[in-house]
Design a protein around this motif. Structure first.
Motif, PDB file in Angstrom:
ATOM      1  N   SER A  18       4.767 103.909  56.107  1.00  0.00           N
ATOM      2  CA  SER A  18       4.221 102.599  56.449  1.00  0.00           C
ATOM      3  C   SER A  18       4.765 101.572  55.474  1.00  0.00           C
ATOM      4  O   SER A  18       4.820 101.828  54.254  1.00  0.00           O
ATOM      5  CB  SER A  18       2.688 102.641  56.379  1.00  0.00           C
ATOM      6  N   ALA A  19       5.174 100.407  55.984  1.00  0.00           N
ATOM      7  CA  ALA A  19       5.630  99.329  55.099  1.00  0.00           C
ATOM      8  C   ALA A  19       4.490  98.855  54.214  1.00  0.00           C
ATOM      9  O   ALA A  19       4.703  98.468  53.060  1.00  0.00           O
ATOM     10  CB  ALA A  19       6.175  98.166  55.934  1.00  0.00           C
ATOM     11  N   ILE A  20       3.261  98.882  54.727  1.00  0.00           N
ATOM     12  CA  ILE A  20       2.097  98.467  53.947  1.00  0.00           C
ATOM     13  C   ILE A  20       1.885  99.422  52.773  1.00  0.00           C
ATOM     14  O   ILE A  20       1.698  99.002  51.623  1.00  0.00           O
ATOM     15  CB  ILE A  20       0.833  98.425  54.816  1.00  0.00           C
ATOM     16  N   ALA A  21       1.912 100.714  53.055  1.00  0.00           N
ATOM     17  CA  ALA A  21       1.726 101.703  51.989  1.00  0.00           C
ATOM     18  C   ALA A  21       2.825 101.593  50.947  1.00  0.00           C
ATOM     19  O   ALA A  21       2.566 101.656  49.736  1.00  0.00           O
ATOM     20  CB  ALA A  21       1.704 103.111  52.581  1.00  0.00           C
ATOM     21  N   ALA A  22       4.068 101.421  51.406  1.00  0.00           N
ATOM     22  CA  ALA A  22       5.189 101.309  50.476  1.00  0.00           C
ATOM     23  C   ALA A  22       5.056 100.069  49.593  1.00  0.00           C
ATOM     24  O   ALA A  22       5.269 100.129  48.376  1.00  0.00           O
ATOM     25  CB  ALA A  22       6.504 101.262  51.252  1.00  0.00           C
ATOM     26  N   ALA A  23       4.694  98.929  50.202  1.00  0.00           N
ATOM     27  CA  ALA A  23       4.558  97.689  49.439  1.00  0.00           C
ATOM     28  C   ALA A  23       3.386  97.768  48.465  1.00  0.00           C
ATOM     29  O   ALA A  23       3.470  97.291  47.328  1.00  0.00           O
ATOM     30  CB  ALA A  23       4.384  96.512  50.387  1.00  0.00           C
ATOM     31  N   ALA A  24       2.285  98.376  48.895  1.00  0.00           N
ATOM     32  CA  ALA A  24       1.121  98.524  48.011  1.00  0.00           C
ATOM     33  C   ALA A  24       1.459  99.405  46.815  1.00  0.00           C
ATOM     34  O   ALA A  24       1.084  99.096  45.674  1.00  0.00           O
ATOM     35  CB  ALA A  24      -0.056  99.110  48.783  1.00  0.00           C
ATOM     36  N   TYR A  25       2.169 100.500  47.068  1.00  0.00           N
ATOM     37  CA  TYR A  25       2.538 101.412  45.978  1.00  0.00           C
ATOM     38  C   TYR A  25       3.440 100.720  44.964  1.00  0.00           C
ATOM     39  O   TYR A  25       3.231 100.816  43.755  1.00  0.00           O
ATOM     40  CB  TYR A  25       3.229 102.646  46.546  1.00  0.00           C
ATOM     41  N   ARG A  26       4.433  99.999  45.449  1.00  0.00           N
ATOM     42  CA  ARG A  26       5.387  99.369  44.538  1.00  0.00           C
ATOM     43  C   ARG A  26       4.789  98.184  43.789  1.00  0.00           C
ATOM     44  O   ARG A  26       5.167  97.906  42.655  1.00  0.00           O
ATOM     45  CB  ARG A  26       6.643  98.980  45.314  1.00  0.00           C
ATOM     46  N   SER A  27       3.844  97.502  44.407  1.00  0.00           N
ATOM     47  CA  SER A  27       3.205  96.357  43.755  1.00  0.00           C
ATOM     48  C   SER A  27       1.937  96.757  43.007  1.00  0.00           C
ATOM     49  O   SER A  27       1.256  95.900  42.438  1.00  0.00           O
ATOM     50  CB  SER A  27       2.869  95.280  44.787  1.00  0.00           C
ATOM     51  N   ARG A  28       1.603  98.061  43.021  1.00  0.00           N
ATOM     52  CA  ARG A  28       0.413  98.572  42.334  1.00  0.00           C
ATOM     53  C   ARG A  28      -0.828  97.774  42.744  1.00  0.00           C
ATOM     54  O   ARG A  28      -1.631  97.358  41.911  1.00  0.00           O
ATOM     55  CB  ARG A  28       0.591  98.522  40.817  1.00  0.00           C
ATOM     56  N   SER A  29      -0.964  97.559  44.062  1.00  0.00           N
ATOM     57  CA  SER A  29      -2.055  96.740  44.570  1.00  0.00           C
ATOM     58  C   SER A  29      -2.784  97.477  45.682  1.00  0.00           C
ATOM     59  O   SER A  29      -2.413  98.595  46.067  1.00  0.00           O
ATOM     60  CB  SER A  29      -1.512  95.409  45.094  1.00  0.00           C
ATOM     61  N   ALA A  30      -3.838  96.839  46.212  1.00  0.00           N
ATOM     62  CA  ALA A  30      -4.555  97.359  47.367  1.00  0.00           C
ATOM     63  C   ALA A  30      -4.211  96.494  48.569  1.00  0.00           C
ATOM     64  O   ALA A  30      -4.312  95.267  48.512  1.00  0.00           O
ATOM     65  CB  ALA A  30      -6.057  97.342  47.120  1.00  0.00           C
ATOM     66  N   MET A  31      -3.782  97.123  49.676  1.00  0.00           N
ATOM     67  CA  MET A  31      -3.392  96.390  50.878  1.00  0.00           C
ATOM     68  C   MET A  31      -3.971  97.063  52.112  1.00  0.00           C
ATOM     69  O   MET A  31      -4.032  98.301  52.196  1.00  0.00           O
ATOM     70  CB  MET A  31      -1.863  96.313  50.985  1.00  0.00           C
ATOM     71  N   TYR A  32      -4.382  96.245  53.062  1.00  0.00           N
ATOM     72  CA  TYR A  32      -4.956  96.734  54.314  1.00  0.00           C
ATOM     73  C   TYR A  32      -3.896  96.763  55.401  1.00  0.00           C
ATOM     74  O   TYR A  32      -3.218  95.763  55.658  1.00  0.00           O
ATOM     75  CB  TYR A  32      -6.125  95.845  54.754  1.00  0.00           C
ATOM     76  N   ASP A  33      -3.736  97.908  56.029  1.00  0.00           N
ATOM     77  CA  ASP A  33      -2.783  98.091  57.128  1.00  0.00           C
ATOM     78  C   ASP A  33      -3.513  97.812  58.436  1.00  0.00           C
ATOM     79  O   ASP A  33      -4.333  98.616  58.888  1.00  0.00           O
ATOM     80  CB  ASP A  33      -2.252  99.526  57.086  1.00  0.00           C
ATOM     81  N   GLU A  34      -3.220  96.665  59.054  1.00  0.00           N
ATOM     82  CA  GLU A  34      -3.918  96.257  60.273  1.00  0.00           C
ATOM     83  C   GLU A  34      -3.601  97.176  61.439  1.00  0.00           C
ATOM     84  O   GLU A  34      -4.457  97.425  62.300  1.00  0.00           O
ATOM     85  CB  GLU A  34      -3.543  94.810  60.617  1.00  0.00           C
ATOM     86  N   ARG A  35      -2.394  97.713  61.495  1.00  0.00           N
ATOM     87  CA  ARG A  35      -2.007  98.573  62.618  1.00  0.00           C
ATOM     88  C   ARG A  35      -2.769  99.894  62.587  1.00  0.00           C
ATOM     89  O   ARG A  35      -3.207 100.397  63.617  1.00  0.00           O
ATOM     90  CB  ARG A  35      -0.494  98.827  62.577  1.00  0.00           C
ATOM     91  N   GLN A  36      -2.924 100.468  61.407  1.00  0.00           N
ATOM     92  CA  GLN A  36      -3.565 101.772  61.292  1.00  0.00           C
ATOM     93  C   GLN A  36      -5.045 101.692  60.926  1.00  0.00           C
ATOM     94  O   GLN A  36      -5.765 102.696  61.010  1.00  0.00           O
ATOM     95  CB  GLN A  36      -2.847 102.625  60.232  1.00  0.00           C
ATOM     96  N   GLY A  37      -5.484 100.501  60.489  1.00  0.00           N
ATOM     97  CA  GLY A  37      -6.871 100.369  60.067  1.00  0.00           C
ATOM     98  C   GLY A  37      -7.165 101.102  58.773  1.00  0.00           C
ATOM     99  O   GLY A  37      -8.271 101.605  58.555  1.00  0.00           O
ATOM    100  N   LEU A  38      -6.168 101.155  57.872  1.00  0.00           N
ATOM    101  CA  LEU A  38      -6.306 101.882  56.615  1.00  0.00           C
ATOM    102  C   LEU A  38      -6.049 100.955  55.434  1.00  0.00           C
ATOM    103  O   LEU A  38      -5.262 100.011  55.533  1.00  0.00           O
ATOM    104  CB  LEU A  38      -5.311 103.046  56.549  1.00  0.00           C
ATOM    105  N   THR A  39      -6.685 101.240  54.305  1.00  0.00           N
ATOM    106  CA  THR A  39      -6.417 100.524  53.061  1.00  0.00           C
ATOM    107  C   THR A  39      -5.697 101.461  52.109  1.00  0.00           C
ATOM    108  O   THR A  39      -6.126 102.608  51.909  1.00  0.00           O
ATOM    109  CB  THR A  39      -7.713 100.025  52.412  1.00  0.00           C
TER     110      THR A  39
END
Length: 284
Positions: A18-39
């Protein structure tokens, strides 16, 4: 001694990514994935020292928000095997301070990526003695209206080769401006006439696994074994002919220190005995 590393990979759904998971991991942040409904939450990791999103001219400012950017990327891709982003990872010279490293990465991104129409999501990590930058790039053309078609020309092999060369040139310019007499080289050992096996880039957990523990369950065994074999082979080459290592050091630097020898041999010898034998040969 500055070291060269630039790798490129595609982040795609075909690998259950997931681009959301990848971006969250690299930015050391918490991000919500609207497509999957996951944080995805990676805020416990503490090695992030700089983070920014660099936009091309004329692009909506809303895309400087990381969650907005990558959720729009995800929403625009319908295929189950869609390519979501390209990631460029570069090693940063330890000889430069953080401000200089940021300026180096920022200028490189503007000249090679955002000036060509990509959005660059930049995150710099300082972990142990391994400063490096992750650059996530969009793959579709973008304008004031948002994302359009994918630009297939960015996938060409010669484009990646150009980025590799340009990173070395930009880094060497910044090292020279800082008054340093070291440089990096994007060319392979073979192209430089250096008779050593190039070491693959591996995770931190693999680099420091002792050879007697290579069967640990929490490491990639194939990668660890290959890494160890290359280190051992290069160590034996250096012991037999220390000029193989000295030709690398003199190519990289006008002058080098004993600490540069140590750093080089840590990467190219397997254990303490081989390290000390190779160092003795080089110093002789």
């Amino acid at each position: 001694m500055a070291l060269y590393h630039l790798s490129a990979q595609i982040i795609s759904r075909s690998g259950a990514r997931s681009a959301i998971a990848a971006a969250a991991y690299r930015s050391r942040s918490a991000m919500y994935d609207e497509r999957q409904g996951l944080t995805f939450d990676y805020t416990k990791k503490k090695d992030l020292v700089h983070s920014e999103i660099i936009l091309p001219g004329g692009v909506p400012e809303r895309l400087t928000a990381r969650g907005t950017l990558w959720n729009e990327v995800e929403a625009g891709e319908k295929r189950r095997d869609a390519q979501l982003a390209r990631e460029i990872e570069v090693a940063l010279p330890r000889e430069l301070n953080l401000e200089q490293q940021i300026n180096l990465v920022r200028e490189f991104c503007r000249e090679e990526f955002t000036d060509e129409g990509m959005i660059a999501d930049v995150n710099i990590h300082h972990y142990k003695d391994n400063p490096h930058a992750h650059i996530m790039l969009t793959m579709r053309e973008v304008n004031a209206e948002g994302f359009g078609k994918k630009n297939r020309s960015w996938n060409k092999k010669e484009v990646i080769s150009t980025w590799r060369r340009k990173w070395a040139e930009k880094t060497n310019t910044k090292l020279l401006e800082a008054g340093l007499d070291t440089k990096i080289d994007h060319r392979s050992f073979e192209e430089r006439g250096i008779d050593l096996i190039p070491q693959r880039h591996v995770g931190y957990n693999i680099k420091f696994v002792p050879k007697e523990y290579l069967q640990l369950d929490n490491v990639d065994i194939d990668n660890a074994r290959e890494y160890a074999v290359i280190k051992w082979t290069n160590g034996e080459k250096i012991i037999a002919d220390p000029d193989k290592a000295l030709s690398y050091l003199t190519h990289q630097n006008v002058a080098f220190r004993e600490s540069d020898i140590d750093r080089f041999l840590i990467t190219h010898t397997l254990d303490d005995n081989q390290f000390h034998e190779a160092k003795k040969k080089m110093l002789q």
